[in-house]
Design a protein around this motif. Structure first.
Motif: not given
Length: 354
Positions: A44-49, A74-78, A80-91
């Motif tokens: 939500t931070i990356a897409h809507f602030g 804030y490390m995960v947020a960028p 999510t602009w180009f990766l799907p929101l999956t457990s791998a992206t979060v970790r």
């Protein structure tokens, strides 16, 4: 580039990095509730602030009755602009921090000893340490980022012995960022700063000011937020602290000492580790058994050289690091006591050098 030692070092680092990245999204399977919260807030931070409650770019994230540090989100947020929101992206940021920790430990070993062999073994030892590996595979709040910040502080202080105030600024900046990582860091970071001030008190006013100014700026920012959100930074401690159930001062003091001692017992370090299987392997403690004799040798070596500022810093830092964890009810707790990791690495490096 023609030196075989360089290629061995790089090759082992790459193999360890692959070990960390394999099965990133599936081990452990699924997401813990804190991880899901971090991932959704980052999206939500990356897409809507805004966060999930509509707060615009918050400094701390309200979640499950408390406020979580912002660094992990804030490390995960960028991503999510180009990766799907999956457990791998979060970790992924946490795993990269884990990789950075053993690389910095290898560099720290080189600065302290000048030995390629010690640097190689230190990188390998920290890389296969269950404590670091397991923490880097979940994104619960910012515990692995806290460990990285303290490790960077140790490295910068070691480099500062060669001169140059830039390393002091680096140490201060690492501590300043560390203040916003994990809830435990709000006490751990000032304690590490105190250890540095006591140990390096003769390094000159300019050097110590360079160390303190970034930390003071971070503290003022946190203080301003706390004034706007009374009780926000202490709500969680009210539930897990020693006085959560209205204990007397004497009972709390006894519990604190008992808790503190659990973090230096073989039971925690090499036999069983944390009782929560999320934070331990189930096949031993938080350290590889081979590290223990090296740590003991390192303590002996640093005690012999206790007049040296960096030796005093590592010894004092190791004494203070378990304090925040010991002030909570659950002990031993691998995440809350993770501030010990950089100082135990310092002991192991000295043991390897011996």
């Amino acid at each position: 580039m023609r030196n075989p030692a360089v290629w061995i070092f790089v090759g082992v680092a790459v193999l360890l990095a692959v070990l960390y990245l394999v099965r990133l999204g599936s081990d452990p399977p699924g997401l813990y509730d804190d991880e899901a919260s971090v991932g959704y807030n980052a999206w939500t931070i990356a897409h809507f602030g805004v966060d999930q409650y509509g707060n615009h770019l918050p400094l701390f994230f309200p979640d499950f009755g408390d406020y979580k540090g912002p660094i992990a989100t804030y490390m995960v947020a960028p991503l999510t602009w180009f990766l799907p929101l999956t457990s791998a992206t979060v970790r992924l940021p946490s795993v990269l921090c884990g990789i950075a920790i053993f690389l910095v430990a290898g560099r720290l070993a080189w600065v302290l000893t000048g030995s390629r062999l010690v640097s190689f073994l230190a990188l390998l030892l920290i890389g296969v340490e269950p404590w670091v590996f397991l923490m880097s595979h979940t994104t619960l709040e910012g515990n692995i980022q806290m460990v990285l910040c303290v490790t960077l502080t140790c490295w910068c202080l070691a480099e500062s012995r060669r001169g140059g105030r830039g390393w002091w600024w680096g140490a201060g900046a690492s501590l300043g960022v560390g203040l916003f990582t994990y809830s435990v860091a709000r006490l751990l970071v000032p304690l590490v700063a105190l250890a540095a001030l006591v140990s390096f008190r003769r390094s000159g006013g300019r050097a110590l000011r360079a160390l303190l100014l970034p930390l003071i700026a971070a503290g003022l920012l946190m203080g301003a937020w706390a004034l706007e959100n009374p009780g926000g930074l202490t709500a969680r401690y009210g539930e897990v602290g020693l006085f959560a159930f209205h204990a007397t001062v004497l009972a709390a003091a006894v519990q604190f000492v008992t808790n503190y001692l659990t973090y230096v017992t073989p039971q925690f370090l090499i036999i069983l580790g944390d009782s929560n299987l999320r934070q331990t392997t189930g096949f031993g403690g938080v350290l590889p058994p081979a590290a223990v004799p090296l740590i003991l040798l390192g303590i002996w070596q640093l005690l012999r050289r206790r007049r040296e500022p960096f030796a005093r810093f590592v010894l004092l830092g190791a004494l203070l690091a378990p304090v925040p964890a010991a002030l909570t009810l659950t002990a031993p707790h691998a995440l809350r006591s993770a501030g010990l990791i950089p100082f135990l690495a310092g002991f192991a490096i000295e043991g390897l050098a011996w």
